[in-house]
Design an enzyme around this catalytic site. Structure first.
Site, PDB file in Angstrom:
ATOM      1  CG  ASP A   5      -2.022   1.012   1.127  1.00 12.41           C
ATOM      2  OD1 ASP A   5      -2.355   1.418   0.005  1.00 12.41           O
ATOM      3  OD2 ASP A   5      -2.554   1.421   2.177  1.00 12.41           O
ATOM      4  CG  HIS A  55       0.743   2.026  -9.413  1.00 14.46           C
ATOM      5  ND1 HIS A  55       0.412   1.471  -8.200  1.00 14.46           N
ATOM      6  CD2 HIS A  55      -0.315   2.819  -9.773  1.00 14.46           C
ATOM      7  CE1 HIS A  55      -0.793   1.899  -7.835  1.00 14.46           C
ATOM      8  NE2 HIS A  55      -1.247   2.718  -8.764  1.00 14.46           N
ATOM      9  CG  LEU A  79       9.569 -17.097  -2.740  1.00 13.07           C
ATOM     10  CD1 LEU A  79       9.098 -17.278  -1.301  1.00 13.07           C
ATOM     11  CD2 LEU A  79      10.051 -15.669  -2.973  1.00 13.07           C
TER      12      LEU A  79
END
Length: 250
Positions: A19, A36, A130
Site C-alpha cells: 500500500d 506504481h 520460493l
C-alpha cells in the site's frame, strides 16, 4: 540486521499488502502511476529477500476486485505495467529459482495479462525455491464465495454430503488450495486493516504494519524488521502460554 534472524524459526508463508504507491507519488507531485512504476524495486527486494532466507511462500496483493473501480486510465496503466514487469522480471525469477503462481479471478484480467502470466508460470513451474503468488482480481470474500459455490455444486450433484463439509474441505476449495495458511502479514502505508485480503488464510497470522513507510520505499531491511518482530511473538493459536511451553518442552 539479517544476521540477527533465527533461520530455524522463519514464517513459512508471508503475505504483503503493498500500500501507498499513489500517496508516495502524490507527495512528489507526480501522477499515481509513477508510484506504481517505482514499486517494482520493492517487489524485487521482498521477493529476493524471502528467497535468500528460505521462506517457502510469498503472496503479494497486486490487484483487488475493488481496484477495478479506480479511474480507467489508472487501471489500464496498471495492467500494462503488470505485463511489462512480469516479462522483465522472468530472468531474475529463473536465476533465483522462484516459482510464479496466481490466485484470484484471473479471467477478469485483459488477455495480454493472462497470456504473460501463463507463460511465466509455465517457465517457472519446475523451480523449487520460493513460491511467489500474485493475488490478482482477488478478494477474500470472492475467494470464500467461489469455494462455497463449488461445495454447493458437489452437494447438488451428490458427490458430497453436507455433513462431510468441515474446515479442511472448505479450505481445499479456496484459491490457495493446499498452500499453508499465512504466518505473517505485512502492510505498508500506515493503515491498520486487511482490506478483504486472504480473510480465511489470515485467521492466525501475525500482523505487522509500517506506520511511515510507503511501498515504493520498502527494502529488505524492512522485511527483516518484520520477521524479527514475528520471532519475538508467542504464537498460541487459542491455547495458553503455559500449554505452548509445555508442548515445546516435549
Amino acid at each position: 540486521m539479517k544476521e540477527l534472524i533465527d533461520v530455524g524459526n522463519l514464517p513459512k508463508h508471508i503475505a504483503v499488502i503493498m500500500d501507498g504507491n499513489g500517496r508516495w507519488a502524490q507527495n512528489q507531485g507526480a501522477a499515481r502511476i509513477f508510484g506504481h512504476r517505482n514499486a517494482i524495486k520493492a517487489v524485487r527486494e521482498v521477493t529476493e529477500g524471502c528467497a535468500e532466507l528460505g521462506i517457502s511462500y510469498l503472496t503479494l496483493y497486486a490487484f483487488s476486485t475493488e481496484n477495478w473501480g479506480r479511474p480507467e486510465f489508472e487501471v489500464r496503466a496498471l495492467m500494462e505495467l503488470l505485463v511489462q514487469s512480469i516479462r522483465n522480471e522472468l530472468p531474475t525469477m529463473m536465476k533465483n529459482n522462484v516459482k510464479l503462481d496466481t490466485i484470484g479471478d484471473i479471467n477478469s484480467l485483459p488477455g495480454s495479462c493472462q497470456r504473460q502470466l501463463a507463460e511465466a508460470s509455465e517457465a517457472t513451474k519446475d523451480n523449487t525455491g520460493l513460491n511467489l503468488i500474485l493475488a490478482l482480481g482477488y478478494s477474500g470474500k470472492w475467494d470464500i464465495t467461489q469455494a462455497v459455490k463449488k461445495l454447493a455444486a458437489d452437494v447438488k450433484s451428490g458427490v458430497l454430503s453436507p455433513s462431510d463439509i468441515n474446515e479442511d474441505v472448505l479450505a481445499a476449495q479456496l484459491s490457495t488450495g493446499a498452500r499453508p495458511e499465512v504466518d505473517l502479514m505485512l502492510r505498508t502505508g500506515g493503515d491498520h486493516r486487511i482490506s478483504n485480503f486472504l480473510l480465511w488464510q489470515l485467521a492466525y497470522a501475525e500482523l505487522y504494519f509500517y506506520e511511515d513507510l510507503f511501498w515504493p520505499d520498502f527494502r529488505r531491511e524492512h522485511l527483516y524488521q518484520a520477521i524479527m518482530a514475528y520471532q519475538g511473538t508467542e504464537r498460541r493459536f487459542g491455547k495458553t502460554g503455559e500449554q505452548i511451553k509445555a508442548n515445546s518442552a516435549k
